[in-house]
Design a protein around this motif. Structure first.
Motif, mmCIF file in Angstrom:
data_model
loop_
_atom_site.group_PDB
_atom_site.id
_atom_site.type_symbol
_atom_site.label_atom_id
_atom_site.label_comp_id
_atom_site.label_asym_id
_atom_site.label_seq_id
_atom_site.Cartn_x
_atom_site.Cartn_y
_atom_site.Cartn_z
ATOM 1 N N ASP A 35 -18.362 9.346 20.424
ATOM 2 C CA ASP A 35 -19.495 8.791 19.860
ATOM 3 C C ASP A 35 -19.585 9.372 18.411
ATOM 4 N N ILE A 36 -19.252 9.017 17.361
ATOM 5 C CA ILE A 36 -19.175 9.822 16.221
ATOM 6 C C ILE A 36 -20.710 10.023 15.636
ATOM 7 N N ASN A 37 -21.760 9.292 16.267
ATOM 8 C CA ASN A 37 -23.147 9.707 15.955
ATOM 9 C C ASN A 37 -23.396 11.315 16.342
ATOM 10 N N ASN A 38 -22.254 11.665 17.309
ATOM 11 C CA ASN A 38 -22.595 13.186 17.931
ATOM 12 C C ASN A 38 -21.894 14.008 17.154
ATOM 13 N N GLY A 39 -21.241 13.642 16.109
ATOM 14 C CA GLY A 39 -20.670 14.617 15.177
ATOM 15 C C GLY A 39 -18.845 14.732 15.211
ATOM 16 N N ASN A 45 -10.992 18.805 8.672
ATOM 17 C CA ASN A 45 -9.941 19.114 8.188
ATOM 18 C C ASN A 45 -8.653 18.945 8.718
ATOM 19 N N SER A 46 -8.638 17.853 9.502
ATOM 20 C CA SER A 46 -7.347 17.426 10.301
ATOM 21 C C SER A 46 -6.538 16.442 9.830
ATOM 22 N N PHE A 47 -6.662 15.505 9.051
ATOM 23 C CA PHE A 47 -6.336 14.232 8.666
ATOM 24 C C PHE A 47 -5.716 13.919 7.368
ATOM 25 N N ASP A 48 -4.693 13.444 7.039
ATOM 26 C CA ASP A 48 -4.350 12.968 5.482
ATOM 27 C C ASP A 48 -4.730 11.690 5.344
ATOM 28 N N ILE A 49 -5.105 10.706 6.127
ATOM 29 C CA ILE A 49 -5.658 9.363 5.955
ATOM 30 C C ILE A 49 -6.790 8.962 7.185
ATOM 31 N N ILE A 50 -7.719 8.498 6.756
ATOM 32 C CA ILE A 50 -8.894 8.084 7.720
ATOM 33 C C ILE A 50 -9.216 6.774 7.399
ATOM 34 N N HIS A 51 -9.070 5.805 8.195
ATOM 35 C CA HIS A 51 -9.447 4.496 8.157
ATOM 36 C C HIS A 51 -10.593 4.220 8.834
ATOM 37 N N THR A 52 -11.699 3.568 8.308
ATOM 38 C CA THR A 52 -12.939 3.325 9.152
ATOM 39 C C THR A 52 -13.017 1.815 8.791
ATOM 40 N N ARG A 53 -13.336 1.164 10.021
ATOM 41 C CA ARG A 53 -13.390 -0.267 9.713
ATOM 42 C C ARG A 53 -14.642 -1.024 10.298
ATOM 43 N N LEU A 54 -15.506 -1.439 9.991
ATOM 44 C CA LEU A 54 -16.884 -2.150 10.522
ATOM 45 C C LEU A 54 -17.289 -1.159 11.574
ATOM 46 N N ILE A 55 -17.820 0.002 11.384
ATOM 47 C CA ILE A 55 -18.384 0.923 12.319
ATOM 48 C C ILE A 55 -19.780 1.063 12.014
ATOM 49 N N ALA A 56 -20.448 0.367 10.978
ATOM 50 C CA ALA A 56 -21.743 0.550 10.402
ATOM 51 C C ALA A 56 -22.709 0.195 11.522
ATOM 52 N N GLY A 57 -22.377 -0.798 11.995
ATOM 53 C CA GLY A 57 -23.471 -1.405 13.057
ATOM 54 C C GLY A 57 -23.757 -0.539 14.215
ATOM 55 N N GLY A 58 -22.881 0.421 14.435
ATOM 56 C CA GLY A 58 -23.232 1.508 15.429
ATOM 57 C C GLY A 58 -23.462 2.916 14.892
ATOM 58 N N ILE A 59 -23.979 2.840 13.820
ATOM 59 C CA ILE A 59 -24.029 4.304 13.089
ATOM 60 C C ILE A 59 -25.523 4.218 12.766
ATOM 61 N N ARG A 126 -30.703 1.748 16.288
ATOM 62 C CA ARG A 126 -29.515 2.061 16.612
ATOM 63 C C ARG A 126 -28.320 1.660 15.378
ATOM 64 N N SER A 127 -28.916 1.098 14.354
ATOM 65 C CA SER A 127 -27.858 0.799 13.475
ATOM 66 C C SER A 127 -28.601 1.238 11.924
ATOM 67 N N ASP A 128 -27.908 1.940 11.004
ATOM 68 C CA ASP A 128 -28.408 2.205 9.879
ATOM 69 C C ASP A 128 -27.455 1.196 8.728
ATOM 70 N N LEU A 129 -27.385 -0.248 8.974
ATOM 71 C CA LEU A 129 -26.805 -1.107 8.396
ATOM 72 C C LEU A 129 -27.285 -1.266 6.845
ATOM 73 N N ASP A 130 -28.866 -1.099 6.751
ATOM 74 C CA ASP A 130 -29.255 -1.139 5.369
ATOM 75 C C ASP A 130 -28.747 0.033 4.546
ATOM 76 N N THR A 131 -28.626 1.037 5.138
ATOM 77 C CA THR A 131 -28.322 2.371 3.976
ATOM 78 C C THR A 131 -27.035 2.181 3.808
ATOM 79 N N MET A 132 -25.963 1.589 4.984
ATOM 80 C CA MET A 132 -24.690 1.462 4.521
ATOM 81 C C MET A 132 -24.392 0.307 3.491
#
Length: 216
Positions: A35-39, A45-59, A126-132
């Motif tokens: 759960d990325i809400n937990n950090g 400092n681990s990745f060259d590319i990060i792809h986040t897709r449609l995660i805001a609904g759970g952030i 449970r969601s910060d969609l407005d801020t996203m």
């Protein structure tokens, strides 16, 4: 992607197990339940590319999680943000198609379901969609962790039915095909909103009526 680039290592993060047989997962790919809400300090400092897709609904705190994700990049790395605003537009891609209601039956009933689902998620905390939507609409050029010289943004309009067309025949055929797939996907999934929406006081009768009209 991991099959196309066998010399790279891939890590997928999700709340639920990935529905794929273990023997079909390439050796350079692994999945982590998290759960990325937990950090994500363990990935900084681990990745060259990060792809986040449609995660805001759970952030729950979009700004905090966005910064945490960006810190997982190595220097010079690339982050790709893909999110949806859940709004319906007319085929001209200019005019907003408002959610339907009994007093405005010509609106979008599917839009009504997504509108209520978004409102319920925010109401539950449970969601910060407005801020996203605020952050991504403003752009990422002022983000202190990103390079303003190479930062880019774009809007992608997704057809939700096979009726979208174009003057170019090949493009029209592609839009019709993509629209048909999205329509099939949405029609098979919008009733999944019902359980959550009943928790905010909407009745099963009302929700079934909305879904029936959305199917039409």
């Amino acid at each position: 992607m991991s099959k196309e680039f066998p010399h790279c290592q891939f890590v997928g993060i999700d709340l639920a197990p990935v529905p794929i047989e273990a023997e079909n997962v390439p050796s350079n790919c692994r999945f982590e339940l998290d759960d990325i809400n937990n950090g994500l300090a363990h990935f900084h400092n681990s990745f060259d590319i990060i792809h986040t897709r449609l995660i805001a609904g759970g952030i729950r705190d979009f700004r905090k999680s966005k910064e945490d994700i960006e810190k997982c990049l190595k220097p010079g790395g690339i982050v790709l943000w893909i999110e949806g605003d859940y709004d319906m537009l007319s085929p001209d891609r200019i005019h907003y198609q408002p959610p339907a209601s009994d007093s405005h039956p010509d609106g979008s009933w599917f839009g009504r379901l997504t509108f209520e689902a978004r409102r319920a998620a925010v109401a539950f905390g449970r969601s910060d969609l407005d801020t996203m939507m605020e952050v991504l609409s403003a752009g990422l050029w002022d983000d202190p962790l990103l390079d303003s010289e190479t930062c880019q943004a774009a809007d992608l309009f997704v057809p939700v039915g096979p009726w979208v067309t174009d003057n170019d025949k090949a493009e029209a055929q592609r839009l019709m095909y993509v629209g048909a797939l999205f329509r099939q996907d949405f029609m098979s999934g919008h009733r999944a909103f019902h359980a959550g929406l009943m928790k905010v006081g909407l009745s099963a009768e009302t929700l079934n009526s909305w879904s029936d009209r959305a199917d039409e």
